[in-house]
Design a protein around this motif. Structure first.
Motif, PDB file in Angstrom:
ATOM      1  N   LYS A  52      -4.750   3.123  -1.831  1.00  0.00           N
ATOM      2  CA  LYS A  52      -5.290   4.105  -0.877  1.00  0.00           C
ATOM      3  C   LYS A  52      -4.396   5.334  -0.907  1.00  0.00           C
TER       4      LYS A  52
ATOM      5  N   PRO B 225      -6.445   9.447   5.793  1.00  0.00           N
ATOM      6  CA  PRO B 225      -6.581   8.599   4.609  1.00  0.00           C
ATOM      7  C   PRO B 225      -7.579   9.236   3.643  1.00  0.00           C
TER       8      PRO B 225
ATOM      9  N   SER C  26     -13.491   6.509  -6.821  1.00  0.00           N
ATOM     10  CA  SER C  26     -12.183   5.839  -6.785  1.00  0.00           C
ATOM     11  C   SER C  26     -12.032   4.886  -7.964  1.00  0.00           C
TER      12      SER C  26
ATOM     13  N   GLU D 261      -8.841   0.560  -1.224  1.00  0.00           N
ATOM     14  CA  GLU D 261      -9.196   0.530   0.198  1.00  0.00           C
ATOM     15  C   GLU D 261      -9.747   1.902   0.575  1.00  0.00           C
TER      16      GLU D 261
ATOM     17  N   ASP E 255       0.858  -1.183   0.000  1.00  0.00           N
ATOM     18  CA  ASP E 255       0.000   0.000   0.000  1.00  0.00           C
ATOM     19  C   ASP E 255       0.898   1.239   0.000  1.00  0.00           C
TER      20      ASP E 255
END
Length: 304
Positions: free
Chosen positions: A223, A247, A296, A276, A195
């Protein structure tokens, strides 16, 4: 070509069928399916169970596989992110036992991938944790080898809030530690669920590791993360990161996903890449959650 997917944790109240129906309607090619033990929520986005492996039968496994096939959406992995090196021996045992059970189910279902954390005792040094890791994880990886199931370790430091200080709850956060992990337990079945938001949080390069660990990247999380410089100026980098970062949906933070996906293409990565979602700005309602997921999807699709 990479297969764009979704981590199911953001839809905790959906059934397995609802998750896959929705994923198919958006256009996702895969779902990373959360498989926590029922009733074991220890933090946000944890405790989500879209496949309950307790007393699971062959008939039930076939049902999940058939349903996902009918939707045209693969199961990328069975996901569970506890702390297998917890200082609480009972909690550690529960985590390790469940990971080993997931390995067995993943093998039986032909998924052959489990995504998880290494864990960490936040009150021990890195060196002490590496010794603990070798003791705890060697039998887990030996089972994975026997069952031919790869283990993708997410590189999240789990070092965000007061309760996770002083050392964080996941050891596997830096290239130096990954190298030591792979040295202590050499195995083709131990790798990364990488990630980019986590090295970005730690002020590290999130592209170079793709080249350095190209044979160890088993799964990808997509992410983003935003660092608020004014808040960082106020609290300092040694404070709880929850005070100065958030985030975000891909494209709304500091990650250059063109560079990131370009590097994955360079190494010939053709595996699963799952979005995510942990952006609080898109959590006010299920409609807002879906808007965040679909935004996204559109954003990441340009790189796939």
């Amino acid at each position: 070509m990479m297969q764009l997917g979704l981590l199911s944790a953001i839809l905790p109240d959906y059934t397995f069928e609802e998750v896959f129906d929705y994923a198919a309607s958006v256009g996702f090619k895969c779902v990373e399916v959360c498989c926590w033990p029922k009733g074991n929520a220890v933090r946000r986005y944890a405790g989500v169970t879209h496949i309950d492996i307790a007393d699971i039968t062959r008939e039930r496994m076939d049902y999940y596989l058939d349903y996902s096939a009918k939707c045209g959406v693969k199961i990328s992995s069975l996901a569970y992110y506890p702390n297998p090196l917890d200082s609480d021996i009972e909690a550690r045992t529960v985590a390790v036992d469940h990971i080993m059970a997931l390995i067995d189910v993943s093998a039986q279902m032909g998924i052959n991938l489990v995504t998880t954390f290494i864990g960490k005792d936040k009150n021990k040094t890195v060196e002490e944790n590496l010794e603990l890791y070798k003791d705890v994880w060697t039998p887990v990886i030996r089972l994975a080898e026997k069952r031919k199931v790869r283990i993708g370790i997410e590189n999240c430091p789990m070092y965000f809030t007061k309760d996770e200080f002083p050392g964080g709850n996941n050891l596997a956060s830096t290239p130096a530690i990954w190298r030591k992990m792979f040295e202590l337990i050499p195995s083709d079945y131990l790798g990364l669920n990488f990630d980019p938001s986590h090295p970005h949080l730690l002020g590290m390069d999130y592209v170079k590791p793709i080249y350095d660990f190209k044979d160890k990247i088993f799964h990808i999380h997509l992410k983003d993360l935003k660092i608020y410089q004014d808040k960082l100026n106020e609290y300092g980098i040694l404070s709880y990161p929850s005070l100065w970062h958030a985030p975000k949906l891909p494209g709304l933070g500091g990650i250059n996903f063109g560079d990131f996906c370009g590097a994955l293409n360079d190494i010939g990565y053709k595996g699963y890449a799952c979005i995510e979602i942990e952006d609080r700005a898109f959590e006010g309602s299920i409609e807002s959650v879906k808007a965040g997921i679909e935004q996204s999807y559109r954003y990441m699709s340009q790189y796939m």
